[in-house]
Design a protein around this motif. Structure first.
Motif, short mmCIF file in Angstrom:
data_model
loop_
_atom_site.label_atom_id
_atom_site.label_comp_id
_atom_site.label_asym_id
_atom_site.label_seq_id
_atom_site.Cartn_x
_atom_site.Cartn_y
_atom_site.Cartn_z
N ALA A 158 0.32 -1.19 0.27
CA ALA A 158 0.05 -0.33 -0.23
C ALA A 158 1.14 1.01 0.06
CB ALA A 158 -0.75 -0.05 1.31
N LYS A 186 2.38 1.52 -3.59
CA LYS A 186 1.75 2.11 -4.42
C LYS A 186 1.05 3.44 -3.93
CE LYS A 186 -0.87 0.02 -6.29
NZ LYS A 186 -3.33 -0.94 -6.09
N ALA A 187 1.15 4.32 -3.18
CA ALA A 187 0.94 5.45 -2.36
C ALA A 187 1.69 6.31 -2.97
CB ALA A 187 0.21 5.08 -0.42
N VAL A 239 2.07 7.92 -6.39
CA VAL A 239 0.77 9.61 -7.53
C VAL A 239 1.87 10.69 -7.09
CG1 VAL A 239 0.92 9.89 -4.86
CG2 VAL A 239 -1.11 10.86 -7.00
N ALA A 250 -5.13 -0.76 1.71
CA ALA A 250 -4.52 0.02 0.69
C ALA A 250 -5.43 1.16 0.79
CB ALA A 250 -4.39 -1.40 -0.39
N SER A 255 -3.57 4.70 0.73
CA SER A 255 -3.65 5.57 -0.36
C SER A 255 -4.68 7.62 0.26
CB SER A 255 -4.54 5.24 -1.05
OG SER A 255 -4.09 6.05 -2.26
N ALA A 291 -1.91 9.39 1.71
CA ALA A 291 -0.65 10.20 0.96
C ALA A 291 -1.24 11.44 0.28
CB ALA A 291 -0.07 8.44 0.61
N MET A 292 -2.29 11.00 0.17
CA MET A 292 -2.63 12.37 -1.00
C MET A 292 -3.28 13.87 0.52
SD MET A 292 -3.97 13.09 -4.17
CE MET A 292 -4.15 11.87 -5.05
#
Length: 232
Positions: free
Chosen positions: A19, A22-23, A26, A92, A96, A99-100
């Motif tokens: 997770a 992937k995050a 971005v 995940a 995510s 992170a945003m």
């Protein structure tokens, strides 16, 4: 009396690793696009009001993710194993969303995030909460560590800082997620309530950590954020 350490399920540890990787992929235009969409809803908002909107949206997203994940246990025919697998996917989603939220704050505070190691430290530090703040404050010597972590004199230590934060992610955040993973699998709607409440608590902790990391909102918008397309 010493606290008993809660073992972190292997599935949670794996889910956290995947997770986070992937995050952090971005791209900056995606983060700026998100920040601009939030601004379009309140074009007259001040930076402080925009931070409040980011916090509310993040908290709402975290609660929704937790409730949806826990709600699978209430569906007839869905077993505990399936609910646990869904809970891993929920981890995940939470990472995510965090992170945003963190990267949008970084843009708003004019904190450069082009360095992947700095991005990782920012997100990890917020995810692990007060434990991460203590580690970063000690390493960076600044009141608001997000503002100083990208300094040239910190570059040589960022790798070891991320290693320390990575261990905290598993032992602290991972342990909480492991407990939630079991709770979310409970049937009769109980799992949905546990998932929503658990994620709300984690998100509030992350919001508090982000406030300590970045400090007060800026007085004005940075140039790269202020050019928002007009609302049609």
């Amino acid at each position: 009396m010493a606290k008993r350490k809660v073992p972190v399920p292997a599935a949670v540890e794996r889910a956290l690793d995947v997770a986070l990787d992937k995050a952090l992929l971005v791209q900056r235009p995606v983060v700026l696009g998100y920040l601009n969409r939030v601004r379009q809803r309140r074009p007259d908002a001040t930076p402080a009001q925009l931070v409040e909107q980011l916090e509310r949206r993040y908290l709402a997203a975290a609660v929704g993710i937790g409730a949806a994940s826990g709600g699978t246990a209430a569906v007839p025919g869905v077993g505990t194993a399936t609910s646990v697998a869904t809970g891993a996917a929920e981890i995940a989603g939470f990472v995510s969303a965090t992170a945003m939220y963190v990267l949008a704050l970084a843009e708003l505070h004019s904190v450069p995030v082009s360095d992947p190691q700095v991005r990782r430290a920012l997100v990890l530090g917020v995810l692990v909460g007060s434990s991460g703040a203590a580690a970063l404050d000690g390493a960076e010597g600044g009141k608001h560590w997000a503002q100083v972590i990208n300094r040239p004199d910190a570059k040589g230590r960022i790798g070891s800082i991320n290693s320390r934060l990575g261990r905290l992610l598993v032992t602290r955040f991972g342990a909480r997620q492991g407990a939630l993973l079991v709770g979310r699998a409970l049937p009769l709607g109980i799992g949905a309530g546990i998932g929503a409440a658990g994620n709300a608590a984690l998100a509030r902790g992350a919001i508090g950590a982000a406030r300590r990391a970045f400090g007060p909102p800026p007085d004005r918008f940075p140039a790269r954020v202020i050019d928002v397309p007009p609302v049609t």
